[in-house]
Motif scaffolding. Sequence first.
Motif, mmCIF file in Angstrom:
data_model
loop_
_atom_site.group_PDB
_atom_site.id
_atom_site.type_symbol
_atom_site.label_atom_id
_atom_site.label_comp_id
_atom_site.label_asym_id
_atom_site.label_seq_id
_atom_site.Cartn_x
_atom_site.Cartn_y
_atom_site.Cartn_z
ATOM 1 N N LEU A 1 35.071 -51.712 -137.208
ATOM 2 C CA LEU A 1 34.743 -50.491 -137.943
ATOM 3 C C LEU A 1 35.630 -49.332 -137.511
ATOM 4 C CD1 LEU A 1 30.830 -50.712 -137.795
ATOM 5 C CD2 LEU A 1 32.325 -51.355 -139.703
ATOM 6 N N ILE A 2 35.822 -49.214 -136.206
ATOM 7 C CA ILE A 2 36.653 -48.122 -135.696
ATOM 8 C C ILE A 2 38.118 -48.334 -136.049
ATOM 9 C CG2 ILE A 2 37.409 -46.948 -133.584
ATOM 10 C CD1 ILE A 2 34.625 -47.710 -132.431
ATOM 11 N N GLN A 3 38.582 -49.571 -135.949
ATOM 12 C CA GLN A 3 39.966 -49.861 -136.310
ATOM 13 C C GLN A 3 40.213 -49.660 -137.797
ATOM 14 O OE1 GLN A 3 42.202 -50.227 -134.181
ATOM 15 N NE2 GLN A 3 41.080 -50.761 -132.328
ATOM 16 N N PHE A 4 39.141 -49.784 -138.612
ATOM 17 C CA PHE A 4 39.282 -49.596 -140.055
ATOM 18 C C PHE A 4 39.534 -48.129 -140.405
ATOM 19 C CE2 PHE A 4 37.274 -48.414 -144.089
ATOM 20 C CZ PHE A 4 38.003 -49.198 -144.974
ATOM 21 N N TYR A 5 38.743 -47.212 -139.798
ATOM 22 C CA TYR A 5 38.879 -45.807 -140.192
ATOM 23 C C TYR A 5 39.958 -45.072 -139.392
ATOM 24 C CZ TYR A 5 36.911 -43.009 -136.349
ATOM 25 O OH TYR A 5 36.721 -42.351 -135.160
ATOM 26 N N PRO B 1 43.247 -45.456 -138.800
ATOM 27 C CA PRO B 1 44.547 -45.081 -139.374
ATOM 28 C C PRO B 1 44.455 -44.168 -140.586
ATOM 29 C CG PRO B 1 44.179 -47.484 -139.437
ATOM 30 C CD PRO B 1 42.910 -46.845 -139.108
ATOM 31 N N ILE B 2 43.236 -43.951 -141.101
ATOM 32 C CA ILE B 2 43.085 -43.151 -142.315
ATOM 33 C C ILE B 2 43.297 -41.674 -141.980
ATOM 34 C CG2 ILE B 2 41.530 -42.497 -144.186
ATOM 35 C CD1 ILE B 2 40.059 -45.124 -143.761
ATOM 36 N N PRO B 3 44.179 -40.979 -142.704
ATOM 37 C CA PRO B 3 44.374 -39.539 -142.453
ATOM 38 C C PRO B 3 43.070 -38.780 -142.660
ATOM 39 C CG PRO B 3 46.114 -40.411 -143.862
ATOM 40 C CD PRO B 3 45.069 -41.487 -143.756
ATOM 41 N N PRO B 4 42.767 -37.819 -141.796
ATOM 42 C CA PRO B 4 41.500 -37.096 -141.906
ATOM 43 C C PRO B 4 41.273 -36.441 -143.263
ATOM 44 C CG PRO B 4 42.529 -36.642 -139.792
ATOM 45 C CD PRO B 4 43.527 -37.433 -140.591
ATOM 46 N N LEU B 5 42.353 -35.912 -143.873
ATOM 47 C CA LEU B 5 42.184 -35.272 -145.177
ATOM 48 C C LEU B 5 41.726 -36.256 -146.252
ATOM 49 C CD1 LEU B 5 45.175 -32.769 -145.453
ATOM 50 C CD2 LEU B 5 42.753 -32.246 -145.303
ATOM 51 N N ALA B 6 41.971 -37.546 -146.037
ATOM 52 C CA ALA B 6 41.594 -38.542 -147.032
ATOM 53 C C ALA B 6 40.084 -38.658 -147.177
ATOM 54 C CB ALA B 6 42.199 -39.903 -146.665
ATOM 55 N N TYR B 7 39.352 -38.444 -146.078
ATOM 56 C CA TYR B 7 37.889 -38.551 -146.179
ATOM 57 C C TYR B 7 37.186 -37.212 -145.954
ATOM 58 C CZ TYR B 7 38.560 -39.262 -141.101
ATOM 59 O OH TYR B 7 38.949 -39.156 -139.789
ATOM 60 N N LEU C 1 32.170 -32.684 -137.840
ATOM 61 C CA LEU C 1 32.188 -34.137 -138.008
ATOM 62 C C LEU C 1 33.603 -34.651 -138.218
ATOM 63 C CD1 LEU C 1 30.592 -36.741 -138.185
ATOM 64 C CD2 LEU C 1 30.199 -36.293 -140.618
ATOM 65 N N LEU C 2 34.406 -33.904 -138.966
ATOM 66 C CA LEU C 2 35.804 -34.311 -139.167
ATOM 67 C C LEU C 2 36.555 -34.351 -137.834
ATOM 68 C CD1 LEU C 2 38.110 -34.895 -141.256
ATOM 69 C CD2 LEU C 2 38.632 -32.454 -141.114
ATOM 70 N N LEU C 3 36.391 -33.304 -137.024
ATOM 71 C CA LEU C 3 37.037 -33.273 -135.708
ATOM 72 C C LEU C 3 36.474 -34.350 -134.791
ATOM 73 C CD1 LEU C 3 37.137 -29.400 -135.108
ATOM 74 C CD2 LEU C 3 39.027 -30.872 -135.815
ATOM 75 N N TYR C 4 35.179 -34.609 -134.923
ATOM 76 C CA TYR C 4 34.544 -35.648 -134.110
ATOM 77 C C TYR C 4 35.141 -37.020 -134.405
ATOM 78 C CZ TYR C 4 31.023 -39.176 -133.011
ATOM 79 O OH TYR C 4 30.385 -40.312 -132.577
ATOM 80 N N LEU C 5 35.289 -37.343 -135.680
ATOM 81 C CA LEU C 5 35.858 -38.636 -136.057
ATOM 82 C C LEU C 5 37.313 -38.756 -135.593
ATOM 83 C CD1 LEU C 5 34.400 -39.025 -139.672
ATOM 84 C CD2 LEU C 5 33.729 -40.284 -137.620
ATOM 85 N N ALA C 6 38.038 -37.632 -135.650
ATOM 86 C CA ALA C 6 39.429 -37.657 -135.183
ATOM 87 C C ALA C 6 39.514 -37.897 -133.679
ATOM 88 C CB ALA C 6 40.125 -36.346 -135.547
ATOM 89 N N ALA C 7 38.540 -37.361 -132.916
ATOM 90 C CA ALA C 7 38.567 -37.485 -131.460
ATOM 91 C C ALA C 7 37.933 -38.782 -130.969
ATOM 92 C CB ALA C 7 37.840 -36.296 -130.827
ATOM 93 N N PHE C 8 37.045 -39.367 -131.751
ATOM 94 C CA PHE C 8 36.281 -40.528 -131.292
ATOM 95 C C PHE C 8 37.168 -41.733 -131.015
ATOM 96 C CE2 PHE C 8 33.919 -44.430 -131.865
ATOM 97 C CZ PHE C 8 32.725 -44.194 -131.204
#
Length: 257
Positions: free
Chosen positions: A101-105, A107-113, A130-137
């Motif tokens: 799940l983590i490897q799936f999201y 590579p996706i650019p943050p602006l995409a989601y 949440l956007l910053l959280y996903l980028a840092a996670f």
Amino acid sequence: MSHKRSEIRITGAVWLCLLVLWILVTNTGLVSSILIPSPQAVWQTFVGVLIHGYNGIPFWQHLGITLWRLFAALLLAILTAVPIGLGSGVSPKIYAAVDSLIQFYRPIPPLAYYTLLILWFGIGEGSKILLLYLAAFAPIYLACVEGVHHLNNEYLLSARSLGAGKWTTFRYVTLPGALPDIFTGIRTAMGVSFSTLVAAEMVAATSGIGWMVIDASKYLKSSVMFLGIFILGGLGLLLDWFLRVLERHIVFWKGHE
């Protein structure tokens, strides 16, 4: 010590050369001030923003909301990614459950989601954090997994041969051994979060350093854009320095030059 001083001199010389080049390029008219403002113009803009604020909002409020978004996201990422990453490194079952799940999201650019996050959570602070959280996670999670996998197996075997249980082995062997990688992951996550910060403040925001850069770009206020970029870069340098100092005190067995 002399080696460290030499590195400091080289770093200072590089920044001084860049400053001199910037002054020469902008003050001789080689480049339009709209494209690259002079250092004097950026400094005057900084003084003006510091005194009068930007767009009717005090500078410290812009800085405060940016730091709040950044620190809230980083703290949440550390509190969740570290245990999940360590668990994935120790347990193949946990790894099988969450890694794909983590490897799936990742590579996706943050602006995409980001648009989806706004649709789901609204235009308030929640979607931005949440956007910053996903980028840092993801960087922290990967660092934790690799930290466990890179651990010398002889340490684990020695602990078990001395009668240590799973929890004791994890507490006194696995976690300390993975800490250097964890700090590297946190430093990486902080950099990724900074690069995502402008995107987080692009939509439905009226404050923040990243928002200042975006708003200034609409009106070709290049001095404000440069000021915002310098502030973000300076904050990044300062926070990275703080993390390195913290690492030297906590992970003292790692060894540092």
